[in-house]
Design an enzyme around this catalytic site. Structure first.
Site, PDB file in Angstrom:
ATOM      1  N   HIS A  25       0.862  -1.185   0.000  1.00  0.00           N
ATOM      2  CA  HIS A  25       0.000   0.000   0.000  1.00  0.00           C
ATOM      3  C   HIS A  25       0.896   1.231   0.000  1.00  0.00           C
ATOM      4  O   HIS A  25       1.796   1.343   0.832  1.00  0.00           O
ATOM      5  CB  HIS A  25      -0.891   0.004   1.239  1.00  0.00           C
ATOM      6  CG  HIS A  25      -1.841  -1.158   1.281  1.00  0.00           C
ATOM      7  ND1 HIS A  25      -2.876  -1.310   0.381  1.00  0.00           N
ATOM      8  CD2 HIS A  25      -1.896  -2.235   2.080  1.00  0.00           C
ATOM      9  CE1 HIS A  25      -3.541  -2.426   0.643  1.00  0.00           C
ATOM     10  NE2 HIS A  25      -2.966  -3.012   1.659  1.00  0.00           N
ATOM     11  N   ARG A  50       6.984  -5.569   3.661  1.00  0.00           N
ATOM     12  CA  ARG A  50       5.822  -6.209   3.053  1.00  0.00           C
ATOM     13  C   ARG A  50       5.937  -6.023   1.553  1.00  0.00           C
ATOM     14  O   ARG A  50       5.896  -4.896   1.049  1.00  0.00           O
ATOM     15  CB  ARG A  50       4.515  -5.630   3.553  1.00  0.00           C
ATOM     16  CG  ARG A  50       3.358  -6.216   2.718  1.00  0.00           C
ATOM     17  CD  ARG A  50       2.039  -6.250   3.373  1.00  0.00           C
ATOM     18  NE  ARG A  50       1.498  -4.959   3.687  1.00  0.00           N
ATOM     19  CZ  ARG A  50       0.255  -4.792   4.151  1.00  0.00           C
ATOM     20  NH1 ARG A  50      -0.526  -5.846   4.333  1.00  0.00           N
ATOM     21  NH2 ARG A  50      -0.194  -3.599   4.442  1.00  0.00           N
ATOM     22  N   ASP A  64      17.756  -9.013  -0.480  1.00  0.00           N
ATOM     23  CA  ASP A  64      19.102  -8.632  -0.946  1.00  0.00           C
ATOM     24  C   ASP A  64      19.512  -7.246  -0.448  1.00  0.00           C
ATOM     25  O   ASP A  64      20.684  -7.009  -0.147  1.00  0.00           O
ATOM     26  CB  ASP A  64      19.177  -8.660  -2.481  1.00  0.00           C
ATOM     27  CG  ASP A  64      19.332 -10.064  -3.042  1.00  0.00           C
ATOM     28  OD1 ASP A  64      19.511 -11.009  -2.246  1.00  0.00           O
ATOM     29  OD2 ASP A  64      19.273 -10.212  -4.279  1.00  0.00           O
ATOM     30  N   GLU A 128      -5.524 -13.462   5.233  1.00  0.00           N
ATOM     31  CA  GLU A 128      -6.412 -12.298   5.341  1.00  0.00           C
ATOM     32  C   GLU A 128      -7.569 -12.349   4.355  1.00  0.00           C
ATOM     33  O   GLU A 128      -8.335 -11.399   4.276  1.00  0.00           O
ATOM     34  CB  GLU A 128      -5.605 -11.007   5.145  1.00  0.00           C
ATOM     35  CG  GLU A 128      -4.728 -10.979   3.896  1.00  0.00           C
ATOM     36  CD  GLU A 128      -3.884  -9.708   3.763  1.00  0.00           C
ATOM     37  OE1 GLU A 128      -4.064  -8.758   4.523  1.00  0.00           O
ATOM     38  OE2 GLU A 128      -3.033  -9.689   2.841  1.00  0.00           O
ATOM     39  N   ASP A 154      -8.312  -6.676   5.502  1.00  0.00           N
ATOM     40  CA  ASP A 154      -8.724  -7.601   4.441  1.00  0.00           C
ATOM     41  C   ASP A 154      -9.612  -8.712   4.988  1.00  0.00           C
ATOM     42  O   ASP A 154     -10.557  -9.146   4.324  1.00  0.00           O
ATOM     43  CB  ASP A 154      -7.496  -8.167   3.728  1.00  0.00           C
ATOM     44  CG  ASP A 154      -7.010  -7.210   2.653  1.00  0.00           C
ATOM     45  OD1 ASP A 154      -7.799  -6.869   1.759  1.00  0.00           O
ATOM     46  OD2 ASP A 154      -5.848  -6.778   2.724  1.00  0.00           O
TER      47      ASP A 154
HETATM   48  C1  3PY Z   1      -4.869  -5.660   6.578  1.00  0.00           C
HETATM   49  O1  3PY Z   1      -5.349  -5.341   7.688  1.00  0.00           O
HETATM   50  O2  3PY Z   1      -5.444  -6.355   5.734  1.00  0.00           O
HETATM   51  C2  3PY Z   1      -3.547  -5.202   6.224  1.00  0.00           C
HETATM   52  O3  3PY Z   1      -2.924  -5.818   5.389  1.00  0.00           O
HETATM   53  C3  3PY Z   1      -3.052  -3.939   6.861  1.00  0.00           C
HETATM   54  O4  3PY Z   1      -2.460  -3.114   5.896  1.00  0.00           O
HETATM   55 MG    MG Z   2      -4.170  -6.659   3.966  1.00  0.00          MG
END
Ligand code: 3PY
Ligand code: MG
Length: 230
Positions: A25, A50, A64, A128, A154
């Site tokens: 994000h 991430r 890396d 998620e 999510d």
């Molecule tokens: C979520 O809560 O789905 C996340 O990935 C937070 O950015």
């Molecule tokens: Mg998420």
């Protein structure tokens, strides 16, 4: 999510142990990681990255340049989990692209570096979505997974209550995932928008809680300052 080393340094000054550099994000890309990761290392906090998606080149690239761990979003099957693990570890455990002249190797790793890197880095897989919830047992059974990382936003969307991360069903699901992972000997991490939720996840057994979002924390601070004038 804010693409500035100052944010990383501010987090370290505030006493956090680690930072999640979020390329899923927001605007942070590989070139910015190349600046944020050394900033985190210099400030003494662990840089977790991430990645944008479960792509071996993104996972290997982040490691890396010196990521301590990769967080891979939307893992929805045992096969996806195995692919993420393989992308993060050198052979024989995986198939991470091998080059000992990268920053993570001190620009000139010895022959032992590959095995050291395999031991030292961590692979955190996000559960998620509906696929991830259904596949949780196979994801937990995948060798080399260091932790399951729960994304409440999510997850709430997958459960039909988008954004309601404190909805009782979402809280119950997170609680169940933490328990199931714990029973299988796999650690859990959870995003938490508030300290109260962070404490709750720790009490339930989460080993890592990513507390707050830099954008929201900055907005809260700016708002409080502005409202202090009213
Ligand atoms: C979520 O809560 O789905 C996340 O990935 C937070 O950015
Ligand atoms: Mg998420």
């Amino acid at each position: 999510m804010i693409d500035s080393p100052a944010i990383v340094e501010l987090l370290a000054s505030a006493g956090f142990d680690a930072v999640v550099l979020d390329t899923e994000h927001g605007p942070i890309g590989p070139e910015t990681l190349n600046v944020l990761i050394p900033a985190a290392r210099a400030a003494g906090i662990a840089p977790l990255v991430r990645v944008r998606t479960n792509d071996p080149s993104l996972i290997g690239g982040a490691l890396d340049v010196g990521a301590a761990a990769v967080v891979v979003p939307q893992i929805d099957s045992g096969a996806a989990a195995a692919a993420a693990v393989a992308a993060a570890r050198f052979g024989p455990e995986g198939s991470r692209g091998a080059n000992p002249y990268v920053r993570a190797a001190g620009y000139h790793g010895d022959a032992g570096w590959f095995a050291r890197a395999n031991r030292e880095i961590a692979v955190l897989l996000m559960v998620e979505g509906t696929g991830g919830i259904a596949a949780l047992p196979e994801i937990l059974a995948t060798p080399g997974v260091d932790a399951i990382f729960i994304g409440p936003f999510d997850l709430s969307q997958a459960m039909g209550v988008p954004g309601q991360v404190e909805h009782p069903d979402v809280l119950a699901r997170i609680t169940a995932i933490v328990a199931e992972a714990g029973a299988r000997g796999v650690a859990t991490a959870v995003f938490a928008p508030t300290p109260a939720l962070a404490r709750r996840w720790f009490e339930l057994g989460a080993r890592l809680v990513a507390l707050g979002f830099d954008t929201a924390l900055a907005l809260d601070g700016f708002r409080a300052a502005r409202q202090g004038l009213d």
